[in-house]
Design a protein around this motif. Structure first.
Motif, PDB file in Angstrom:
ATOM      1  N   PRO A 221       0.819  -1.210   0.000  1.00  0.00           N
ATOM      2  CA  PRO A 221       0.000   0.000   0.000  1.00  0.00           C
ATOM      3  C   PRO A 221       0.857   1.266   0.000  1.00  0.00           C
ATOM      4  O   PRO A 221       1.798   1.383   0.784  1.00  0.00           O
ATOM      5  CB  PRO A 221      -0.805  -0.115   1.303  1.00  0.00           C
ATOM      6  N   GLY A 222       0.556   2.171  -0.917  1.00  0.00           N
ATOM      7  CA  GLY A 222       1.274   3.430  -0.982  1.00  0.00           C
ATOM      8  C   GLY A 222       2.645   3.350  -1.632  1.00  0.00           C
ATOM      9  O   GLY A 222       3.378   4.349  -1.653  1.00  0.00           O
ATOM     10  N   ARG A 223       2.978   2.181  -2.161  1.00  0.00           N
ATOM     11  CA  ARG A 223       4.295   2.019  -2.773  1.00  0.00           C
ATOM     12  C   ARG A 223       4.146   1.555  -4.209  1.00  0.00           C
ATOM     13  O   ARG A 223       3.115   1.005  -4.604  1.00  0.00           O
ATOM     14  CB  ARG A 223       5.135   1.017  -1.982  1.00  0.00           C
ATOM     15  N   GLU A 224       5.179   1.770  -5.007  1.00  0.00           N
ATOM     16  CA  GLU A 224       5.162   1.314  -6.380  1.00  0.00           C
ATOM     17  C   GLU A 224       5.337  -0.201  -6.452  1.00  0.00           C
ATOM     18  O   GLU A 224       5.935  -0.811  -5.563  1.00  0.00           O
ATOM     19  CB  GLU A 224       6.279   1.991  -7.180  1.00  0.00           C
ATOM     20  N   ARG A 225       4.814  -0.761  -7.523  1.00  0.00           N
ATOM     21  CA  ARG A 225       4.994  -2.187  -7.741  1.00  0.00           C
ATOM     22  C   ARG A 225       6.472  -2.492  -7.984  1.00  0.00           C
ATOM     23  O   ARG A 225       7.160  -1.736  -8.665  1.00  0.00           O
ATOM     24  CB  ARG A 225       4.169  -2.632  -8.948  1.00  0.00           C
ATOM     25  N   GLU A 226       6.945  -3.594  -7.429  1.00  0.00           N
ATOM     26  CA  GLU A 226       8.349  -3.963  -7.614  1.00  0.00           C
ATOM     27  C   GLU A 226       8.464  -5.425  -8.022  1.00  0.00           C
ATOM     28  O   GLU A 226       7.650  -6.266  -7.639  1.00  0.00           O
ATOM     29  CB  GLU A 226       9.143  -3.723  -6.333  1.00  0.00           C
ATOM     30  N   GLY A 227       9.486  -5.714  -8.795  1.00  0.00           N
ATOM     31  CA  GLY A 227       9.732  -7.082  -9.214  1.00  0.00           C
ATOM     32  C   GLY A 227      10.328  -7.893  -8.085  1.00  0.00           C
ATOM     33  O   GLY A 227      11.155  -7.387  -7.311  1.00  0.00           O
ATOM     34  N   VAL A 228       9.904  -9.125  -7.986  1.00  0.00           N
ATOM     35  CA  VAL A 228      10.425 -10.046  -6.977  1.00  0.00           C
ATOM     36  C   VAL A 228      11.413 -11.018  -7.605  1.00  0.00           C
ATOM     37  O   VAL A 228      12.513 -11.221  -7.103  1.00  0.00           O
ATOM     38  CB  VAL A 228       9.268 -10.826  -6.315  1.00  0.00           C
TER      39      VAL A 228
END
Length: 119
Positions: free
Chosen positions: A38-45
């Motif tokens: 929540p409130g953060r950009e999507r990031e690759g795992v």
């Protein structure tokens, strides 16, 4: 049309484990897991190509493992030593392109599965 359906999310305590699954139609060369808090950009795992080659974000190296079944129809994300910072919605994604990498523009996405890690 490629369809991706994630499952396996849930709530665990810090240090716990979860194993996410992504059921996929179509045999894409490159598949990956992403997450968004929540409130953060999507990031690759992490990503995995058709030959089984994998890449991981630095934040999950040594704790998460990506794998897929031999037919390529199911993608997995084994998550160990979970931390509160791992909390977020986890998405499966796919694209038919070489080389496979998290910076790729993924065309197909699942609806996501929620992972919540409490301290």
């Amino acid at each position: 049309q490629v369809q991706l359906v994630e499952s396996g999310g849930g709530s665990v305590q810090s240090g716990g484990s979860l194993n996410l699954s992504c059921s996929a139609t179509g045999n894409m060369y490159c598949m990956a897991w992403f997450r968004q808090a929540p409130g953060r950009e999507r990031e690759g795992v992490g990503s995995i190509d058709r030959a089984g080659g994998t890449t991981y974000a630095d934040s999950v190296k040594g704790r998460f493992t990506i794998s897929k079944d031999n037919a390529g129809g199911t993608l997995y994300l084994q998550m160990n030593s979970l931390k509160p910072g791992d909390t977020g919605m986890y998405y499966c994604a796919a694209v038919d392109v070489f080389p496979c990498a998290l910076w790729r523009r993924f065309l197909y996405w699942g609806q996501g599965t929620q992972v919540t890690v409490s301290s």
